[in-house]
Design a protein around this motif. Sequence first.
Motif, PDB file in Angstrom:
ATOM      1  N   LEU A  39       3.786 -10.261   5.813  1.00  0.00           N
ATOM      2  CA  LEU A  39       4.445  -9.522   4.732  1.00  0.00           C
ATOM      3  C   LEU A  39       4.937 -10.455   3.638  1.00  0.00           C
ATOM      4  O   LEU A  39       4.822 -10.154   2.448  1.00  0.00           O
ATOM      5  N   GLU A  40       5.485 -11.587   4.032  1.00  0.00           N
ATOM      6  CA  GLU A  40       5.974 -12.552   3.046  1.00  0.00           C
ATOM      7  C   GLU A  40       4.858 -13.020   2.125  1.00  0.00           C
ATOM      8  O   GLU A  40       5.070 -13.275   0.937  1.00  0.00           O
ATOM      9  N   GLU A  41       3.646 -13.113   2.673  1.00  0.00           N
ATOM     10  CA  GLU A  41       2.526 -13.645   1.893  1.00  0.00           C
ATOM     11  C   GLU A  41       1.798 -12.576   1.087  1.00  0.00           C
ATOM     12  O   GLU A  41       1.378 -12.813  -0.045  1.00  0.00           O
ATOM     13  N   TYR A  42       1.646 -11.381   1.652  1.00  0.00           N
ATOM     14  CA  TYR A  42       0.769 -10.392   1.030  1.00  0.00           C
ATOM     15  C   TYR A  42       1.489  -9.171   0.461  1.00  0.00           C
ATOM     16  O   TYR A  42       0.929  -8.468  -0.376  1.00  0.00           O
ATOM     17  N   ALA A  43       2.682  -8.886   0.924  1.00  0.00           N
ATOM     18  CA  ALA A  43       3.391  -7.691   0.474  1.00  0.00           C
ATOM     19  C   ALA A  43       4.384  -8.046  -0.639  1.00  0.00           C
ATOM     20  O   ALA A  43       4.686  -9.214  -0.882  1.00  0.00           O
ATOM     21  N   ASN A  57       0.812  -1.220   0.000  1.00  0.00           N
ATOM     22  CA  ASN A  57       0.000   0.000   0.000  1.00  0.00           C
ATOM     23  C   ASN A  57       0.851   1.279   0.000  1.00  0.00           C
ATOM     24  O   ASN A  57       0.616   2.211   0.775  1.00  0.00           O
ATOM     25  N   GLU A  58       1.860   1.292  -0.850  1.00  0.00           N
ATOM     26  CA  GLU A  58       2.727   2.455  -1.053  1.00  0.00           C
ATOM     27  C   GLU A  58       3.524   2.841   0.187  1.00  0.00           C
ATOM     28  O   GLU A  58       4.009   3.979   0.296  1.00  0.00           O
ATOM     29  N   ALA A  59       3.680   1.921   1.104  1.00  0.00           N
ATOM     30  CA  ALA A  59       4.539   2.145   2.270  1.00  0.00           C
ATOM     31  C   ALA A  59       5.576   1.024   2.319  1.00  0.00           C
ATOM     32  O   ALA A  59       5.383  -0.054   1.742  1.00  0.00           O
ATOM     33  N   TYR A  60       6.674   1.289   2.987  1.00  0.00           N
ATOM     34  CA  TYR A  60       7.761   0.314   3.090  1.00  0.00           C
ATOM     35  C   TYR A  60       7.764  -0.294   4.488  1.00  0.00           C
ATOM     36  O   TYR A  60       7.467   0.385   5.480  1.00  0.00           O
ATOM     37  N   TYR A  61       8.125  -1.568   4.554  1.00  0.00           N
ATOM     38  CA  TYR A  61       8.156  -2.278   5.820  1.00  0.00           C
ATOM     39  C   TYR A  61       9.526  -2.945   5.969  1.00  0.00           C
ATOM     40  O   TYR A  61       9.909  -3.782   5.150  1.00  0.00           O
ATOM     41  N   LEU A  62      10.236  -2.555   7.005  1.00  0.00           N
ATOM     42  CA  LEU A  62      11.573  -3.087   7.263  1.00  0.00           C
ATOM     43  C   LEU A  62      11.495  -4.067   8.422  1.00  0.00           C
ATOM     44  O   LEU A  62      11.027  -3.710   9.511  1.00  0.00           O
ATOM     45  N   ILE A  84      10.935  -6.398  -1.610  1.00  0.00           N
ATOM     46  CA  ILE A  84      11.885  -5.518  -2.297  1.00  0.00           C
ATOM     47  C   ILE A  84      13.303  -6.071  -2.162  1.00  0.00           C
ATOM     48  O   ILE A  84      14.018  -6.230  -3.146  1.00  0.00           O
ATOM     49  N   LEU A  85      13.690  -6.374  -0.949  1.00  0.00           N
ATOM     50  CA  LEU A  85      15.005  -6.957  -0.690  1.00  0.00           C
ATOM     51  C   LEU A  85      14.831  -8.079   0.329  1.00  0.00           C
ATOM     52  O   LEU A  85      14.420  -7.834   1.466  1.00  0.00           O
ATOM     53  N   ALA A  86      15.141  -9.292  -0.071  1.00  0.00           N
ATOM     54  CA  ALA A  86      14.927 -10.454   0.788  1.00  0.00           C
ATOM     55  C   ALA A  86      16.054 -10.667   1.791  1.00  0.00           C
ATOM     56  O   ALA A  86      15.917 -11.472   2.716  1.00  0.00           O
ATOM     57  N   ARG A  87      17.147  -9.936   1.613  1.00  0.00           N
ATOM     58  CA  ARG A  87      18.266 -10.054   2.553  1.00  0.00           C
ATOM     59  C   ARG A  87      19.140  -8.812   2.445  1.00  0.00           C
ATOM     60  O   ARG A  87      19.123  -8.104   1.431  1.00  0.00           O
ATOM     61  N   ASP A  88      19.890  -8.536   3.500  1.00  0.00           N
ATOM     62  CA  ASP A  88      20.858  -7.431   3.525  1.00  0.00           C
ATOM     63  C   ASP A  88      20.249  -6.112   3.055  1.00  0.00           C
ATOM     64  O   ASP A  88      20.886  -5.352   2.306  1.00  0.00           O
ATOM     65  N   ALA A  89      19.031  -5.831   3.486  1.00  0.00           N
ATOM     66  CA  ALA A  89      18.335  -4.637   2.994  1.00  0.00           C
ATOM     67  C   ALA A  89      19.087  -3.353   3.324  1.00  0.00           C
ATOM     68  O   ALA A  89      19.289  -2.494   2.454  1.00  0.00           O
ATOM     69  N   ILE A  90      19.511  -3.206   4.564  1.00  0.00           N
ATOM     70  CA  ILE A  90      20.193  -1.975   4.983  1.00  0.00           C
ATOM     71  C   ILE A  90      21.484  -1.774   4.198  1.00  0.00           C
ATOM     72  O   ILE A  90      21.750  -0.692   3.662  1.00  0.00           O
ATOM     73  N   GLN A  91      22.310  -2.807   4.125  1.00  0.00           N
ATOM     74  CA  GLN A  91      23.594  -2.711   3.427  1.00  0.00           C
ATOM     75  C   GLN A  91      23.386  -2.412   1.943  1.00  0.00           C
ATOM     76  O   GLN A  91      24.066  -1.561   1.356  1.00  0.00           O
ATOM     77  N   THR A  92      22.429  -3.092   1.325  1.00  0.00           N
ATOM     78  CA  THR A  92      22.184  -2.915  -0.106  1.00  0.00           C
ATOM     79  C   THR A  92      21.725  -1.498  -0.430  1.00  0.00           C
ATOM     80  O   THR A  92      22.203  -0.870  -1.379  1.00  0.00           O
TER      81      THR A  92
END
Length: 199
Positions: free
Chosen positions: A176-180, A138-143, A183-191
């Motif tokens: 989130l895994e099921e419905y969202a 829904n146009e928001a990011y989830y970390l 964007i990045l499945a691992r190392d999100a911060i570093q990437t």
Amino acid sequence: MRIERIARDKVRIFISYEDLERRGIDRDEIWHNGKKVQELFWDMMETAYEEVGFEVAGPISIEAFTMPQEGVVVIVTRVPSLPARKDEEDESEETMDFELPDPLDSNFVFKIRDFEDVVLIAHALVEYAIVTRLFMYNEAYYLTVDENSMSDDEYDSIWAILQEYGEFSGLTPTWLEEYAKTILARDAIQTIADRFSLR
């Protein structure tokens, strides 16, 4: 114990380590479904009903995370028994958490409304070796952040940075895994810190 009603179907409960000690529960025992922990939970639900009118009815989602100095934060959400219909997908996230989270899941979730804030968080946290993933819904990011990947000394600093640019979310990593969208499945911060520079 302190209780806040943060949505129609959601309450946040703060339990200090002193409260736990008075009940004979140590810090590690809170993650096990023993008799004392069950008694504590139902005491919390009774207090939540008395103080803020929150009544347990039907399935609920329970999430808990520790704060090294303050104690334990528990978020209890009343959830529908079935996923929302397609025409209900624009409802607020408070009604979207359909599954009971794994009590051993050490991940918590922060909602970040703008990608610029995601980049700011990434650069602020890149020095920490934390395990993170990034989703979009829904146009928001989830970390998602794995609590086990940070030390007690790092916890407060990391939490403060996340709160500065985002807000704690009641959604679970499983949801989130099921419905969202992942964007990045691992190392999100570093990437993100590597790919996007600060303006």
